[in-house]
Motif scaffolding. Structure first.
Motif, PDB file in Angstrom:
ATOM      1  N   GLY A 167      41.277  46.159  39.252  1.00 44.96           N
ATOM      2  CA  GLY A 167      41.630  44.795  38.893  1.00 44.96           C
ATOM      3  C   GLY A 167      40.768  43.753  39.582  1.00 44.96           C
ATOM      4  O   GLY A 167      39.722  44.063  40.149  1.00 44.96           O
ATOM      5  N   GLN A 168      41.251  42.515  39.545  1.00 41.22           N
ATOM      6  CA  GLN A 168      40.545  41.383  40.128  1.00 41.22           C
ATOM      7  C   GLN A 168      41.372  40.806  41.265  1.00 41.22           C
ATOM      8  O   GLN A 168      42.604  40.834  41.225  1.00 41.22           O
ATOM      9  N   PHE A 169      40.677  40.220  42.237  1.00 39.28           N
ATOM     10  CA  PHE A 169      41.342  39.723  43.432  1.00 39.28           C
ATOM     11  C   PHE A 169      40.836  38.337  43.818  1.00 39.28           C
ATOM     12  O   PHE A 169      39.682  37.986  43.566  1.00 39.28           O
ATOM     13  N   ALA A 170      41.693  37.582  44.445  1.00 35.77           N
ATOM     14  CA  ALA A 170      41.336  36.295  45.060  1.00 35.77           C
ATOM     15  C   ALA A 170      42.184  36.164  46.317  1.00 35.77           C
ATOM     16  O   ALA A 170      43.268  36.746  46.414  1.00 35.77           O
ATOM     17  N   ARG A 171      41.679  35.394  47.276  1.00 33.80           N
ATOM     18  CA  ARG A 171      42.413  35.208  48.534  1.00 33.80           C
ATOM     19  C   ARG A 171      42.488  33.738  48.893  1.00 33.80           C
ATOM     20  O   ARG A 171      41.578  32.966  48.636  1.00 33.80           O
ATOM     21  N   ASP A 203      49.767  37.520  36.561  1.00 31.93           N
ATOM     22  CA  ASP A 203      49.484  37.874  35.172  1.00 31.93           C
ATOM     23  C   ASP A 203      48.153  37.325  34.677  1.00 31.93           C
ATOM     24  O   ASP A 203      47.535  37.913  33.799  1.00 31.93           O
ATOM     25  N   ASN A 204      47.726  36.170  35.211  1.00 32.10           N
ATOM     26  CA  ASN A 204      46.505  35.540  34.719  1.00 32.10           C
ATOM     27  C   ASN A 204      45.797  34.879  35.897  1.00 32.10           C
ATOM     28  O   ASN A 204      46.013  33.703  36.180  1.00 32.10           O
ATOM     29  N   LEU A 205      44.962  35.635  36.573  1.00 31.62           N
ATOM     30  CA  LEU A 205      44.275  35.133  37.756  1.00 31.62           C
ATOM     31  C   LEU A 205      43.363  33.961  37.413  1.00 31.62           C
ATOM     32  O   LEU A 205      43.319  32.973  38.142  1.00 31.62           O
ATOM     33  N   ALA A 206      42.663  34.032  36.309  1.00 34.25           N
ATOM     34  CA  ALA A 206      41.735  32.960  35.932  1.00 34.25           C
ATOM     35  C   ALA A 206      42.478  31.628  35.778  1.00 34.25           C
ATOM     36  O   ALA A 206      42.015  30.591  36.269  1.00 34.25           O
ATOM     37  N   ALA A 207      43.621  31.639  35.121  1.00 35.81           N
ATOM     38  CA  ALA A 207      44.400  30.411  34.946  1.00 35.81           C
ATOM     39  C   ALA A 207      44.917  29.890  36.282  1.00 35.81           C
ATOM     40  O   ALA A 207      44.939  28.674  36.521  1.00 35.81           O
ATOM     41  N   MET A 208      45.319  30.796  37.156  1.00 36.36           N
ATOM     42  CA  MET A 208      45.809  30.385  38.467  1.00 36.36           C
ATOM     43  C   MET A 208      44.691  29.740  39.282  1.00 36.36           C
ATOM     44  O   MET A 208      44.899  28.707  39.927  1.00 36.36           O
TER      45      MET A 208
END
Length: 59
Positions: free
Chosen positions: A35-39, A7-12
């Protein structure tokens, strides 16, 4: 690769930074339509992708 919707990639990512958990981001992975992604990787080296889908405001 395991893909998890968040729900909130930045906070994670901020929580990962505080905890010293390494992750990767890349502006080329992000797209307002998708959307936005991180790995990151689990303890056995398996890739995990975090996906924050776009909101109506992003489109």
């Amino acid at each position: 690769m395991l893909n998890l919707r968040v729900d909130n990639l930045a906070a994670m990512l901020q929580a990962f930074d505080r905890s010293g958990i390494p992750y990767q981001t890349n502006p080329d992975w992000d797209d307002p339509a998708y959307g936005q992604f991180a790995r990151l990787h689990d303890s056995e080296g398996n890739p995990i992708e975090l996906w924050h889908p776009p909101t109506a405001a992003d489109r």
